[in-house]
Design a protein around this motif. Structure first.
Motif, mmCIF file in Angstrom:
data_model
loop_
_atom_site.group_PDB
_atom_site.id
_atom_site.type_symbol
_atom_site.label_atom_id
_atom_site.label_comp_id
_atom_site.label_asym_id
_atom_site.label_seq_id
_atom_site.Cartn_x
_atom_site.Cartn_y
_atom_site.Cartn_z
ATOM 1 N N VAL A 1 0.843 -1.203 0.000
ATOM 2 C CA VAL A 1 0.000 0.000 0.000
ATOM 3 C C VAL A 1 0.875 1.250 0.000
ATOM 4 C CG1 VAL A 1 -1.660 1.329 1.374
ATOM 5 C CG2 VAL A 1 -2.013 -1.096 1.021
ATOM 6 N N ALA A 2 1.952 1.236 0.768
ATOM 7 C CA ALA A 2 2.864 2.382 0.797
ATOM 8 C C ALA A 2 3.476 2.611 -0.581
ATOM 9 C CB ALA A 2 3.961 2.160 1.833
ATOM 10 N N GLY A 3 3.886 1.562 -1.257
ATOM 11 C CA GLY A 3 4.446 1.690 -2.597
ATOM 12 C C GLY A 3 3.438 2.235 -3.595
ATOM 13 N N LEU A 4 2.201 1.753 -3.516
ATOM 14 C CA LEU A 4 1.158 2.261 -4.411
ATOM 15 C C LEU A 4 0.874 3.739 -4.150
ATOM 16 C CD1 LEU A 4 -1.321 -0.743 -4.464
ATOM 17 C CD2 LEU A 4 0.030 0.131 -6.366
ATOM 18 N N LEU A 5 0.822 4.120 -2.887
ATOM 19 C CA LEU A 5 0.572 5.522 -2.564
ATOM 20 C C LEU A 5 1.717 6.423 -3.015
ATOM 21 C CD1 LEU A 5 -1.077 5.224 0.965
ATOM 22 C CD2 LEU A 5 -2.175 5.870 -1.189
ATOM 23 N N ILE A 6 2.939 5.941 -2.882
ATOM 24 C CA ILE A 6 4.091 6.730 -3.344
ATOM 25 C C ILE A 6 4.043 6.884 -4.862
ATOM 26 C CG2 ILE A 6 6.602 6.666 -3.644
ATOM 27 C CD1 ILE A 6 6.738 5.502 -0.805
ATOM 28 N N GLY A 7 3.743 5.796 -5.573
ATOM 29 C CA GLY A 7 3.640 5.874 -7.021
ATOM 30 C C GLY A 7 2.517 6.796 -7.470
ATOM 31 N N PHE A 8 1.374 6.695 -6.813
ATOM 32 C CA PHE A 8 0.246 7.560 -7.152
ATOM 33 C C PHE A 8 0.600 9.023 -6.880
ATOM 34 C CE2 PHE A 8 -3.434 9.996 -5.723
ATOM 35 C CZ PHE A 8 -4.214 9.932 -6.877
ATOM 36 N N GLY A 9 1.202 9.284 -5.733
ATOM 37 C CA GLY A 9 1.563 10.656 -5.386
ATOM 38 C C GLY A 9 2.573 11.250 -6.350
ATOM 39 N N THR A 10 3.533 10.442 -6.777
ATOM 40 C CA THR A 10 4.529 10.913 -7.730
ATOM 41 C C THR A 10 3.877 11.261 -9.061
ATOM 42 O OG1 THR A 10 6.219 9.562 -6.677
ATOM 43 C CG2 THR A 10 6.670 10.303 -8.902
ATOM 44 N N ARG A 11 2.980 10.406 -9.514
ATOM 45 C CA ARG A 11 2.267 10.663 -10.788
ATOM 46 C C ARG A 11 1.348 11.874 -10.640
ATOM 47 N NH1 ARG A 11 0.866 11.472 -15.453
ATOM 48 N NH2 ARG A 11 -0.689 10.277 -16.580
ATOM 49 N N TYR A 12 0.646 11.964 -9.536
ATOM 50 C CA TYR A 12 -0.318 13.042 -9.330
ATOM 51 C C TYR A 12 0.374 14.398 -9.188
ATOM 52 C CZ TYR A 12 -4.433 15.444 -7.533
ATOM 53 O OH TYR A 12 -5.463 16.317 -7.359
ATOM 54 N N ALA A 13 1.518 14.411 -8.489
ATOM 55 C CA ALA A 13 2.241 15.663 -8.259
ATOM 56 C C ALA A 13 3.133 16.049 -9.439
ATOM 57 C CB ALA A 13 3.091 15.559 -6.997
ATOM 58 N N GLY A 14 3.253 15.170 -10.418
ATOM 59 C CA GLY A 14 4.070 15.493 -11.584
ATOM 60 C C GLY A 14 5.557 15.390 -11.312
ATOM 61 N N GLY A 15 5.957 14.597 -10.362
ATOM 62 C CA GLY A 15 7.372 14.418 -10.053
ATOM 63 C C GLY A 15 7.550 13.932 -8.630
ATOM 64 N N CYS A 16 8.776 13.635 -8.271
ATOM 65 C CA CYS A 16 9.050 13.116 -6.935
ATOM 66 C C CYS A 16 9.376 14.260 -5.962
ATOM 67 C CB CYS A 16 10.202 12.116 -6.987
ATOM 68 S SG CYS A 16 11.783 12.863 -7.388
ATOM 69 N N THR A 17 9.481 13.921 -4.718
ATOM 70 C CA THR A 17 9.755 14.930 -3.691
ATOM 71 C C THR A 17 11.080 15.629 -3.935
ATOM 72 O OG1 THR A 17 10.693 13.198 -2.297
ATOM 73 C CG2 THR A 17 8.399 13.764 -1.922
ATOM 74 N N SER A 18 12.098 14.865 -4.296
ATOM 75 C CA SER A 18 13.414 15.463 -4.525
ATOM 76 C C SER A 18 13.405 16.378 -5.737
ATOM 77 C CB SER A 18 14.466 14.373 -4.736
ATOM 78 O OG SER A 18 14.528 13.541 -3.615
ATOM 79 N N GLY A 19 12.733 15.948 -6.795
ATOM 80 C CA GLY A 19 12.668 16.768 -8.001
ATOM 81 C C GLY A 19 11.983 18.099 -7.761
ATOM 82 N N HIS A 20 10.872 18.060 -7.031
ATOM 83 C CA HIS A 20 10.168 19.308 -6.730
ATOM 84 C C HIS A 20 10.987 20.181 -5.784
ATOM 85 C CE1 HIS A 20 6.380 19.019 -8.793
ATOM 86 N NE2 HIS A 20 6.213 17.775 -8.373
ATOM 87 N N ALA A 21 11.564 19.557 -4.753
ATOM 88 C CA ALA A 21 12.274 20.342 -3.739
ATOM 89 C C ALA A 21 13.578 20.931 -4.283
ATOM 90 C CB ALA A 21 12.562 19.479 -2.513
ATOM 91 N N ILE A 22 14.292 20.192 -5.095
ATOM 92 C CA ILE A 22 15.583 20.680 -5.578
ATOM 93 C C ILE A 22 15.419 21.495 -6.862
ATOM 94 C CG2 ILE A 22 17.847 20.003 -6.430
ATOM 95 C CD1 ILE A 22 17.610 17.527 -4.573
ATOM 96 N N SER A 23 14.891 20.866 -7.891
ATOM 97 C CA SER A 23 14.799 21.547 -9.190
ATOM 98 C C SER A 23 13.664 22.564 -9.226
ATOM 99 C CB SER A 23 14.590 20.523 -10.308
ATOM 100 O OG SER A 23 15.685 19.653 -10.370
ATOM 101 N N GLY A 24 12.492 22.155 -8.756
ATOM 102 C CA GLY A 24 11.337 23.045 -8.840
ATOM 103 C C GLY A 24 11.483 24.300 -8.008
ATOM 104 N N LEU A 25 11.934 24.149 -6.764
ATOM 105 C CA LEU A 25 12.079 25.336 -5.901
ATOM 106 C C LEU A 25 13.223 26.232 -6.371
ATOM 107 C CD1 LEU A 25 11.417 23.920 -2.323
ATOM 108 C CD2 LEU A 25 9.859 25.169 -3.820
ATOM 109 N N SER A 26 14.291 25.631 -6.896
ATOM 110 C CA SER A 26 15.395 26.471 -7.376
ATOM 111 C C SER A 26 15.003 27.268 -8.620
ATOM 112 C CB SER A 26 16.636 25.625 -7.655
ATOM 113 O OG SER A 26 16.393 24.740 -8.726
ATOM 114 N N ASN A 27 14.009 26.775 -9.358
ATOM 115 C CA ASN A 27 13.487 27.507 -10.516
ATOM 116 C C ASN A 27 12.302 28.390 -10.146
ATOM 117 O OD1 ASN A 27 15.288 26.512 -12.443
ATOM 118 N ND2 ASN A 27 14.084 24.653 -12.694
ATOM 119 N N LEU A 28 12.015 28.496 -8.851
ATOM 120 C CA LEU A 28 10.925 29.324 -8.336
ATOM 121 C C LEU A 28 9.572 28.968 -8.967
ATOM 122 C CD1 LEU A 28 12.749 32.770 -8.228
ATOM 123 C CD2 LEU A 28 12.471 31.124 -6.378
ATOM 124 N N GLN A 29 9.311 27.668 -9.069
ATOM 125 C CA GLN A 29 8.052 27.208 -9.643
ATOM 126 C C GLN A 29 7.004 27.086 -8.545
ATOM 127 O OE1 GLN A 29 8.749 23.631 -11.842
ATOM 128 N NE2 GLN A 29 10.093 24.621 -13.306
#
Length: 139
Positions: free
Chosen positions: A85-113
């Protein structure tokens, strides 16, 4: 699983994106190789207070093992369900958010998105909720 028929968000063409499955298989094989052949089985140093709290929740291996043996040492039905269930929720969240936590936190925030800021705030709130509300209920 059929959700793509009623919602275009979940309509995904696996045939044109086969590399995703290859990536998944590689991640599983890489994890198995790393855990069995590259691991030195070092135990991370965590505070005594954290060890005491984890032991009060039933994790007797806290402070003595790298991963909790109560979850990963024996494959009971409860443990397999929790991990699946944890794996499914992580996969769903990644797809729903359009990326993973690291991608959003590092790349997205540095680009002021703005969407990345919203996603990171959501990840943080979700993590706090899990640790302080759901984790004690599950264990």
């Amino acid at each position: 699983m059929g959700a793509g028929k009623s919602c275009s968000f979940f309509d995904f063409n696996w045939k044109s994106q086969r590399w995703n499955l290859l990536f998944l298989v590689g991640a599983v094989i890489g994890g198995l190789l790393a855990a069995n052949f590259l691991s030195t089985n070092q135990v991370p140093a965590i505070s005594e207070e954290t060890v005491a709290q984890l032991k009060s929740m039933g994790f007797e291996s806290a402070g003595a093992a790298f991963a909790p043996t109560e979850l990963f040492g024996k494959l009971s039905i409860k443990n397999v369900l929790i991990l699946a269930v944890a794996g499914l929720l992580i996969g769903f969240g990644t797809r729903y958010a359009g990326g993973c936590t690291s991608g959003h936190a590092i790349s997205g925030l540095s680009n002021l998105q703005w969407p990345s800021l919203v996603a990171v705030i959501g990840f943080f709130i979700g993590g706090l909720t899990m640790v302080h509300v759901l984790f004690p209920l599950i264990f």
